[in-house]
Design a protein around this motif. Structure first.
Motif, short mmCIF file in Angstrom:
data_model
loop_
_atom_site.label_atom_id
_atom_site.label_comp_id
_atom_site.label_asym_id
_atom_site.label_seq_id
_atom_site.Cartn_x
_atom_site.Cartn_y
_atom_site.Cartn_z
N LEU A 136 0.86 -1.18 0.00
CA LEU A 136 0.00 0.00 0.00
C LEU A 136 0.90 1.23 0.00
O LEU A 136 1.21 1.78 1.05
CB LEU A 136 -0.89 -0.03 1.25
N GLY A 137 1.37 1.60 -1.17
CA GLY A 137 2.27 2.75 -1.28
C GLY A 137 1.71 3.74 -2.28
O GLY A 137 0.50 3.97 -2.31
N THR A 138 2.59 4.31 -3.09
CA THR A 138 2.15 5.25 -4.13
C THR A 138 1.05 4.61 -4.96
O THR A 138 0.08 5.24 -5.33
CB THR A 138 3.34 5.61 -5.04
N GLY A 139 1.23 3.34 -5.27
CA GLY A 139 0.18 2.55 -5.91
C GLY A 139 -0.14 1.37 -5.01
O GLY A 139 0.30 1.31 -3.86
N VAL A 140 -0.92 0.42 -5.54
CA VAL A 140 -1.11 -0.85 -4.83
C VAL A 140 -0.49 -1.93 -5.70
O VAL A 140 -0.87 -2.10 -6.86
CB VAL A 140 -2.60 -1.15 -4.57
N GLY A 141 0.49 -2.64 -5.14
CA GLY A 141 1.14 -3.71 -5.91
C GLY A 141 1.19 -4.96 -5.07
O GLY A 141 0.47 -5.08 -4.08
N VAL A 191 -4.48 9.73 1.07
CA VAL A 191 -4.15 11.14 1.26
C VAL A 191 -5.20 12.02 0.58
O VAL A 191 -5.69 13.00 1.15
CB VAL A 191 -2.73 11.47 0.71
N ARG A 192 -5.57 11.64 -0.63
CA ARG A 192 -6.57 12.41 -1.38
C ARG A 192 -7.90 12.46 -0.61
O ARG A 192 -8.51 13.51 -0.46
CB ARG A 192 -6.76 11.73 -2.76
N ARG A 193 -8.29 11.33 -0.08
CA ARG A 193 -9.55 11.23 0.67
C ARG A 193 -9.47 12.05 1.97
O ARG A 193 -10.43 12.71 2.35
CB ARG A 193 -9.83 9.75 0.99
N THR A 194 -8.30 12.01 2.62
CA THR A 194 -8.11 12.78 3.87
C THR A 194 -8.23 14.27 3.59
O THR A 194 -8.91 15.00 4.31
CB THR A 194 -6.71 12.47 4.47
N ARG A 195 -7.59 14.73 2.53
CA ARG A 195 -7.63 16.16 2.19
C ARG A 195 -9.05 16.61 1.87
O ARG A 195 -9.49 17.68 2.29
CB ARG A 195 -6.72 16.44 1.00
N ARG A 196 -9.77 15.76 1.15
CA ARG A 196 -11.14 16.11 0.79
C ARG A 196 -11.99 16.23 2.07
O ARG A 196 -12.77 17.16 2.22
CB ARG A 196 -11.71 15.04 -0.15
N GLU A 213 -2.39 20.77 2.58
CA GLU A 213 -1.13 20.46 1.85
C GLU A 213 -0.26 19.45 2.61
O GLU A 213 0.40 18.62 2.00
CB GLU A 213 -0.29 21.73 1.61
N THR A 214 -0.24 19.56 3.95
CA THR A 214 0.68 18.68 4.70
C THR A 214 0.01 17.36 5.13
O THR A 214 0.68 16.48 5.64
CB THR A 214 1.23 19.38 5.96
N ALA A 215 -1.30 17.26 4.94
CA ALA A 215 -1.99 16.01 5.31
C ALA A 215 -1.33 14.85 4.57
O ALA A 215 -0.98 14.97 3.40
CB ALA A 215 -3.46 16.10 4.95
N ASN A 216 -1.13 13.73 5.28
CA ASN A 216 -0.48 12.58 4.64
C ASN A 216 -1.22 11.30 5.02
O ASN A 216 -2.31 11.35 5.60
CB ASN A 216 1.00 12.52 5.05
N GLY A 217 -0.60 10.17 4.71
CA GLY A 217 -1.26 8.89 4.94
C GLY A 217 -1.47 8.55 6.41
O GLY A 217 -2.21 7.62 6.74
#
Ligand SMILES: [Zn+2]
Length: 314
Positions: A136-141, A191-196, A213-217
């Motif tokens: 579970l990183g930049t993508g899901v692999g 992160v996208r969901r958190t920011r929203r 801007e600083t919100a992260n995973g």
């Protein structure tokens, strides 16, 4: 062949490791990838890295085999890097070019498969035969190991765990489909969901420590117990993650699913609730063939270990 060299190629750095016949690490090193200078220059870097490690740990070249994990689409059978956006390479005969420089056997695979092999053989999955790694990183692999063997699919193009759809008309994925596992469960999606959520809820406690801007995973997990908006994000994430993992569990029925990548650093905060949901959705229930969800244990070293495991005999 008594020693095994693992090479993990990343966009920025190349990690190397030398394992002894028992799989113990003798030596590790890192070099700058430099793929912007082309594939041959990158192979020169790898050859130098290998030679340096061998002289450091006093292992002779004739006693080694090299396994390489590489980002992108890899034809592992023919040793060809078919396409890598990260490295900006296409149809590059990586195994042959490395063989020219080092004159030792070289096997290659995709970096996600290598990480799965590493975790399976040396990490959280070492006592099991059927294991899946989901990163579970930049993508899901991730990678799928069934009966001790890496499952790669036709022309090694399969096992793209992140591009299984879990929401048919859902968010657009980097691959072009809608509703992929990756579009909901990557750190990027979290992160996208958190920011929203923060933008929609100006009174959320998450604003006391973060901006959009600083919100992260980690943001939503940090405030899970103190903020209803943060809890909503985490619950949302966990349900989607559990959906994807339950799909994998029902198709492959591994004994263990290992979670790697940045989001997996949440440990029990993630694995415990996810396990509960997966258990509920497991075909036939948990009494006959339960599936354990655990955090992967090798972190960023999984790829290099797994690359070495690629050339080890079982
Ligand atoms: Zn996709």
């Amino acid at each position: 062949m008594k020693y095994y060299v693992g090479i993990d190629i990343g966009g920025m750095t190349i990690k190397g490791i030398v394992l002894d016949p028992e799989g113990k690490a003798l030596c590790e090193d890192v070099a700058v990838t430099g793929s912007e200078r082309g594939g041959d220059a990158m192979c020169d870097v790898i050859a130098e890295l290998v030679n340096n490690m061998l002289s450091k740990c006093g292992v002779k070249k004739k006693d080694i085999a090299i396994g390489v994990g590489c980002p992108g689409v890899i034809d592992s059978k023919n040793g060809v890097l078919v396409f890598s956006g990260n490295l900006n390479l296409r149809d590059y005969p990586l195994a042959a070019r490395l063989h020219e420089r080092l004159d030792v056997p070289v096997s290659i695979t995709n970096d996600a498969n290598a990480a799965a092999l590493g975790e399976a053989k040396f990490g959280a999955g070492k006592n099991y035969k059927n294991r899946i790694l989901v990163t579970l990183g930049t993508g899901v692999g991730g990678g799928i190991i069934i009966d001790g063997k890496l499952f790669e699919g036709y022309k090694s193009a399969g096992a793209e765990i992140g591009h299984m759809v879990i929401e048919r008309h859902g968010d657009v994925c980097t691959c072009g489909r809608r509703g992929c596992f990756e579009a909901y469960c990557s750190a990027t999606a979290l992160v996208r969901r958190t920011r929203r959520q923060m933008e929609d809820n100006p009174r959320s406690a998450m604003w006391t420590k973060y901006t959009s801007e600083t919100a992260n995973g980690k943001t939503a997990f940090d405030f899970y117990h103190d903020d209803i908006d943060a809890k909503e994000v985490v619950d949302w994430y966990i349900k989607y993650l559990a959906c994807g993992l339950a799909n994998l569990a029902n198709i492959f029925r591994p004994e263990i699913i290992m979670l790697g990548g940045g989001v997996s650093e949440q440990g029990d905060n993630l694995t415990v609730p996810v396990q509960t949901y997966v258990d509920k959705e497991l075909f036939g229930g948990t009494s006959y063939a339960p599936v354990k969800i655990v955090k992967a244990s090798l972190g960023s070293k999984a790829g290099a270990y797994g690359a070495a495991a690629l050339v080890m005999k079982d």
